[in-house]
Design a protein around this motif. Structure first.
Motif, short mmCIF file in Angstrom:
data_model
loop_
_atom_site.label_atom_id
_atom_site.label_comp_id
_atom_site.label_asym_id
_atom_site.label_seq_id
_atom_site.Cartn_x
_atom_site.Cartn_y
_atom_site.Cartn_z
N LYS A 1 -17.72 14.38 -12.21
CA LYS A 1 -16.31 14.71 -12.45
C LYS A 1 -15.41 14.04 -11.42
N PHE A 2 -15.86 14.00 -10.18
CA PHE A 2 -15.08 13.34 -9.13
C PHE A 2 -14.89 11.86 -9.44
N TYR A 3 -15.96 11.18 -9.84
CA TYR A 3 -15.87 9.76 -10.18
C TYR A 3 -14.88 9.53 -11.32
N GLN A 4 -14.90 10.40 -12.32
CA GLN A 4 -13.97 10.26 -13.45
C GLN A 4 -12.53 10.37 -12.98
N GLU A 5 -12.28 11.33 -12.09
CA GLU A 5 -10.93 11.50 -11.58
C GLU A 5 -10.50 10.33 -10.71
N VAL A 6 -11.40 9.83 -9.89
CA VAL A 6 -11.08 8.67 -9.06
C VAL A 6 -10.72 7.47 -9.93
N ASP A 7 -11.50 7.26 -10.98
CA ASP A 7 -11.22 6.15 -11.90
C ASP A 7 -9.85 6.34 -12.55
N ARG A 8 -9.49 7.57 -12.83
CA ARG A 8 -8.19 7.84 -13.46
C ARG A 8 -7.03 7.58 -12.51
N LEU B 1 -7.82 15.94 -9.52
CA LEU B 1 -6.93 15.47 -8.47
C LEU B 1 -5.47 15.54 -8.93
N PRO B 2 -4.56 16.01 -8.08
CA PRO B 2 -3.17 16.26 -8.48
C PRO B 2 -2.29 15.01 -8.40
N PHE B 3 -2.72 13.96 -9.09
CA PHE B 3 -1.97 12.70 -9.07
C PHE B 3 -1.90 12.13 -10.49
N PRO B 4 -0.81 11.38 -10.79
CA PRO B 4 -0.73 10.72 -12.09
C PRO B 4 -1.77 9.61 -12.22
N ASN B 5 -1.97 9.14 -13.43
CA ASN B 5 -2.86 8.01 -13.68
C ASN B 5 -2.39 6.78 -12.90
N SER B 6 -3.33 6.04 -12.37
CA SER B 6 -3.06 4.74 -11.72
C SER B 6 -1.95 4.85 -10.68
N SER B 7 -2.09 5.81 -9.77
CA SER B 7 -1.03 6.05 -8.79
C SER B 7 -1.46 5.84 -7.34
N LEU B 8 -2.76 5.65 -7.08
CA LEU B 8 -3.26 5.52 -5.72
C LEU B 8 -3.97 4.19 -5.53
N GLN B 9 -3.80 3.62 -4.34
CA GLN B 9 -4.55 2.41 -4.00
C GLN B 9 -5.90 2.73 -3.34
N LEU B 10 -6.01 3.91 -2.76
CA LEU B 10 -7.24 4.26 -2.03
C LEU B 10 -7.53 5.74 -2.16
N LEU C 1 0.85 -1.18 0.00
CA LEU C 1 0.00 0.00 0.00
C LEU C 1 0.89 1.24 0.00
N ALA C 2 1.05 1.81 -1.18
CA ALA C 2 2.01 2.91 -1.35
C ALA C 2 1.39 4.27 -1.11
N ALA C 3 0.17 4.51 -1.65
CA ALA C 3 -0.33 5.89 -1.63
C ALA C 3 -1.85 5.93 -1.54
N ALA C 4 -2.33 6.91 -0.77
CA ALA C 4 -3.76 7.14 -0.62
C ALA C 4 -4.01 8.64 -0.60
N ALA C 5 -5.24 9.02 -0.94
CA ALA C 5 -5.65 10.42 -0.88
C ALA C 5 -6.97 10.52 -0.14
N ASP C 6 -7.08 11.55 0.68
CA ASP C 6 -8.30 11.87 1.41
C ASP C 6 -8.83 13.19 0.87
N LEU D 1 -6.92 5.84 -9.52
CA LEU D 1 -6.83 4.56 -8.83
C LEU D 1 -6.12 3.52 -9.68
N VAL D 2 -5.34 2.68 -9.03
CA VAL D 2 -4.78 1.50 -9.69
C VAL D 2 -5.90 0.48 -9.88
N PRO D 3 -5.77 -0.44 -10.83
CA PRO D 3 -6.73 -1.54 -10.90
C PRO D 3 -6.77 -2.29 -9.57
N GLY D 4 -7.97 -2.48 -9.06
CA GLY D 4 -8.13 -3.10 -7.76
C GLY D 4 -8.16 -2.11 -6.62
N GLY D 5 -7.92 -0.82 -6.91
CA GLY D 5 -7.98 0.21 -5.89
C GLY D 5 -9.41 0.49 -5.46
#
Length: 278
Positions: free
Chosen positions: A121-128, A98-107, A42-47, A130-134
């Motif tokens: 828009k939030f859902y689109q960014e979360v999908d972008r 969200l200020p993160f690269p694609n597929s960079s967060l687990q949570l 578990l490398a990275a998460a955003a709240d 999150l890693v697969p399985g996030g």
């Protein structure tokens, strides 16, 4: 566009002082749900919508890096001031970019916040991001319920009356979706059915507080802040005094409000969804 109701410096300080800490059992449930299928480190998460950081801090022990985001500079300043963990940082950011690269967060989490977001828009960014399985975990809490023997229901009614009656006309739709639609849980259910995989309503946190602290908590409501802005200090103080006097009268004690301790129970509701694996 996201709503911006918690940006004042004084409001941020009140928020930090009186809002409840996310219960450890809820955080453990989120991590358990994530790791049921996601087996990597578990490398990275955003709240997102972190406010003064209570909901961010609880993620610190589980991830190498945690970032709390809020649209309010004052809230981020307060969160940074309160922060004690080196693996947690805070940034000013809305939920819709969200200020993160694609597929960079687990949570990605949002505690008592996502009802203010532009959700598509939030859902689109979360999908972008999150890693697969996030996992995306959204949760909220209800009105604090005073736990005080046979006075529990009467005291709870006083808090509800403050919200529904005294602040009627000052409550924005986002808050109504949490508090006024059958105390919110059913409304959240309708909003998040499109991604929901898991729902959990078992978590709560008990906070021992004075009646003065409870009155302070009410000042953190966006509805109260709207009332204050439109009616001024004198009118705002009057409704707070009326609330506190009614609460103390119902308790029927002789101690001062700041010396009168009560147990406040905050009940939480949690919804989670997982990004499909490739």
């Amino acid at each position: 566009m996201a709503h911006r109701f918690f940006e004042g410096t004084a409001h941020a300080a009140v928020y930090a002082k009186f809002r409840p800490q996310t219960p450890a059992t809820l955080t453990d449930r989120v991590i358990s749900f994530l790791t049921e299928k996601y087996k990597e480190s578990l490398a990275a998460a955003a709240d997102v919508g972190c406010g003064s950081g209570q909901s961010t801090q609880v993620l610190g022990p589980h991830f190498a890096s945690v970032t709390g985001l809020d649209i309010s500079e004052a809230q981020i300043s307060e969160a940074t001031k309160q922060n004690t963990r080196t693996n947690i940082s805070f940034k000013v950011s809305g939920a819709e970019k969200l200020p993160f690269p694609n597929s960079s967060l687990q949570l990605v989490t949002a505690g008592q916040a996502c009802h203010w977001f532009d959700l598509p828009k939030f859902y689109q960014e979360v999908d972008r991001v999150l890693v697969p399985g996030g996992v995306l975990a959204l949760y909220g809490y209800l009105f604090p319920q005073p736990i005080h023997g046979d006075l529990t229901e009467k005291l709870g009614d006083i808090i509800e009356d403050m919200y529904k009656k005294e602040l009627n006309g000052y409550i924005h739709q986002g808050s109504r979706e949490v508090y006024l639609e059958n105390y919110g849980a059913e409304k959240y259910q309708l909003i998040y059915d499109e991604f929901q995989e898991d729902r959990d309503d078992t978590h709560f946190v008990d906070k021992i507080a004075s009646v003065s602290d409870l009155t302070g908590y009410i000042t953190s409501w966006s509805g109260f802040q709207n009332f204050l802005a439109k009616n001024g200090d004198t009118a705002a103080k009057k409704i707070l005094d009326n609330f506190q006097n009614r609460f103390m009268s119902t308790l029927n004690v002789t101690t001062a409000p700041e010396d009168t301790q009560i147990c406040l129970r905050f009940k939480y509701f949690l919804l989670m969804g997982r990004k499909p694996f490739d």
